[in-house]
Design a protein around this motif. Structure first.
Motif, PDB file in Angstrom:
ATOM      1  N   ASN A  35       0.807  -1.226   0.000  1.00  0.00           N
ATOM      2  CA  ASN A  35       0.000   0.000   0.000  1.00  0.00           C
ATOM      3  C   ASN A  35       0.842   1.280   0.000  1.00  0.00           C
ATOM      4  N   GLN A  36       2.131   1.165  -0.268  1.00  0.00           N
ATOM      5  CA  GLN A  36       2.999   2.334  -0.186  1.00  0.00           C
ATOM      6  C   GLN A  36       2.607   3.414  -1.192  1.00  0.00           C
ATOM      7  N   GLU A  37       2.287   3.005  -2.403  1.00  0.00           N
ATOM      8  CA  GLU A  37       1.969   3.997  -3.432  1.00  0.00           C
ATOM      9  C   GLU A  37       0.768   4.850  -3.033  1.00  0.00           C
ATOM     10  N   MET A  38      -0.284   4.213  -2.537  1.00  0.00           N
ATOM     11  CA  MET A  38      -1.467   4.958  -2.121  1.00  0.00           C
ATOM     12  C   MET A  38      -1.167   5.826  -0.906  1.00  0.00           C
ATOM     13  N   ALA A  39      -0.394   5.294   0.042  1.00  0.00           N
ATOM     14  CA  ALA A  39      -0.051   6.059   1.236  1.00  0.00           C
ATOM     15  C   ALA A  39       0.768   7.296   0.879  1.00  0.00           C
ATOM     16  N   GLU A  40       1.714   7.142  -0.039  1.00  0.00           N
ATOM     17  CA  GLU A  40       2.533   8.285  -0.440  1.00  0.00           C
ATOM     18  C   GLU A  40       1.703   9.329  -1.181  1.00  0.00           C
ATOM     19  N   LEU A  73      -1.399  10.000  -0.456  1.00  0.00           N
ATOM     20  CA  LEU A  73      -2.085  10.715   0.622  1.00  0.00           C
ATOM     21  C   LEU A  73      -1.146  11.712   1.303  1.00  0.00           C
ATOM     22  N   LEU A  74       0.109  11.319   1.483  1.00  0.00           N
ATOM     23  CA  LEU A  74       1.083  12.221   2.103  1.00  0.00           C
ATOM     24  C   LEU A  74       1.319  13.453   1.237  1.00  0.00           C
ATOM     25  N   LYS A  75       1.397  13.261  -0.061  1.00  0.00           N
ATOM     26  CA  LYS A  75       1.580  14.400  -0.966  1.00  0.00           C
ATOM     27  C   LYS A  75       0.376  15.331  -0.918  1.00  0.00           C
ATOM     28  N   GLU A  76      -0.811  14.747  -0.839  1.00  0.00           N
ATOM     29  CA  GLU A  76      -2.023  15.565  -0.757  1.00  0.00           C
ATOM     30  C   GLU A  76      -2.051  16.346   0.554  1.00  0.00           C
ATOM     31  N   ALA A  77      -1.654  15.693   1.649  1.00  0.00           N
ATOM     32  CA  ALA A  77      -1.607  16.375   2.946  1.00  0.00           C
ATOM     33  C   ALA A  77      -0.583  17.504   2.918  1.00  0.00           C
ATOM     34  N   ASP A  78       0.562  17.233   2.307  1.00  0.00           N
ATOM     35  CA  ASP A  78       1.608  18.250   2.206  1.00  0.00           C
ATOM     36  C   ASP A  78       1.129  19.453   1.396  1.00  0.00           C
ATOM     37  N   SER A  79       0.427  19.200   0.320  1.00  0.00           N
ATOM     38  CA  SER A  79      -0.096  20.293  -0.509  1.00  0.00           C
ATOM     39  C   SER A  79      -1.092  21.143   0.269  1.00  0.00           C
ATOM     40  N   VAL A 128      -6.118  17.417   6.616  1.00  0.00           N
ATOM     41  CA  VAL A 128      -4.712  17.021   6.714  1.00  0.00           C
ATOM     42  C   VAL A 128      -4.570  15.835   7.659  1.00  0.00           C
ATOM     43  N   ARG A 129      -5.206  15.932   8.809  1.00  0.00           N
ATOM     44  CA  ARG A 129      -5.130  14.850   9.793  1.00  0.00           C
ATOM     45  C   ARG A 129      -5.692  13.547   9.227  1.00  0.00           C
ATOM     46  N   GLN A 130      -6.804  13.658   8.529  1.00  0.00           N
ATOM     47  CA  GLN A 130      -7.421  12.464   7.958  1.00  0.00           C
ATOM     48  C   GLN A 130      -6.479  11.776   6.981  1.00  0.00           C
ATOM     49  N   LYS A 131      -5.839  12.563   6.132  1.00  0.00           N
ATOM     50  CA  LYS A 131      -4.937  11.979   5.137  1.00  0.00           C
ATOM     51  C   LYS A 131      -3.691  11.380   5.796  1.00  0.00           C
ATOM     52  N   LEU A 132      -3.143  12.068   6.790  1.00  0.00           N
ATOM     53  CA  LEU A 132      -1.971  11.542   7.489  1.00  0.00           C
ATOM     54  C   LEU A 132      -2.315  10.257   8.239  1.00  0.00           C
ATOM     55  N   ASP A 133      -3.449  10.262   8.921  1.00  0.00           N
ATOM     56  CA  ASP A 133      -3.854   9.071   9.676  1.00  0.00           C
ATOM     57  C   ASP A 133      -4.184   7.906   8.747  1.00  0.00           C
ATOM     58  N   ASP A 134      -4.824   8.206   7.624  1.00  0.00           N
ATOM     59  CA  ASP A 134      -5.136   7.145   6.658  1.00  0.00           C
ATOM     60  C   ASP A 134      -3.850   6.540   6.093  1.00  0.00           C
ATOM     61  N   ALA A 135      -2.859   7.394   5.839  1.00  0.00           N
ATOM     62  CA  ALA A 135      -1.579   6.893   5.325  1.00  0.00           C
ATOM     63  C   ALA A 135      -0.918   5.967   6.337  1.00  0.00           C
TER      64      ALA A 135
END
Length: 227
Positions: free
Chosen positions: A32-37, A39-45, A72-79
């Protein structure tokens, strides 16, 4: 190199360097790394979209919450849920919590890191975890973490000497190592001596880090760091 003006700035800088380092490596792909990353990029943006939150210095008196905080929290936690072994996910959330000054949320995160990705915890993060554990009354755990931080600071100092890196960088590592031991032993003469040594060698002022000389014990330091 522009010298940081507070202990929190130093902590944040080392974490940012850790995150950059993770980005430069090519680790093995985990599930699941690709999907998690993504989400991290979206949170960073989202974080960077709030320029006042991302680019302005952290104000300990009036901390700013990102206007996209819940998303942001949702995306980080989901990742993290999706990929619990992805180091960048923990470091991204760590940075976000520091910038938001959500200090009460750092200890649970650092404990998860110790369980899932212990090799991604830098010396400053072990120091912060130790301080939080000590403040919460977990003395044995705090002792382990302070000593772990000391070992990593010593390794970083040896590496810096071997590479003949920037002398200010070397001095900052010495200061952080001395601070860690000052809190561990509850003896701030150690950091005072290191600050005097720094001022005798370097012309660049330490700024607010000079406040450490006035601390009478670890409880004063904890109040400064966490309140």
């Amino acid at each position: 190199m522009k010298l940081m003006h507070t202990v929190r700035d130093i902590l944040l800088l080392f974490v940012l360097l850790s995150l950059f380092s993770c980005g430069q490596r090519k680790p093995s792909v985990v599930p699941n790394q690709e999907m998690a990353e993504r989400l991290l990029k979206e949170a960073d943006s989202l974080m960077r979209a709030d320029s006042a939150f991302w680019y302005m210095p952290v104000d300990r008196e009036n901390p700013r919450v990102c206007r996209h905080d819940s998303l942001v929290r949702q995306k980080l936690d989901d990742a993290l849920l999706m990929c619990p072994s992805l180091k960048k996910a923990y470091l991204s959330k760590y940075i976000y919590l520091l910038r938001s000054r959500k200090m009460e949320e750092l200890l649970p995160l650092l404990r998860k890191m110790e369980t899932n990705v212990p090799d991604s915890i830098a010396a400053d993060m072990w120091h912060l975890k130790a301080a939080l554990e000590d403040r919460a009354g977990y003395r044995d755990t705090a002792r382990h973490d302070f000593l772990k931080a000391d070992t990593l600071y010593a390794l970083a100092l040896r590496k810096t000497m071997k590479e003949k890196a920037d002398t200010v960088q070397y001095a900052m590592l010495r200061l952080m190592k001395a601070l860690n031991l000052s809190v561990f032993y509850d003896d701030f003469n150690l950091i005072r001596n290191e600050i005097r040594l720094y001022n005798g060698v370097h012309q660049t002022p330490l700024g607010n880090a000079e406040l450490l000389s006035a601390f009478t014990g670890k409880e004063v330091y904890y109040d400064y760091l966490f309140e």
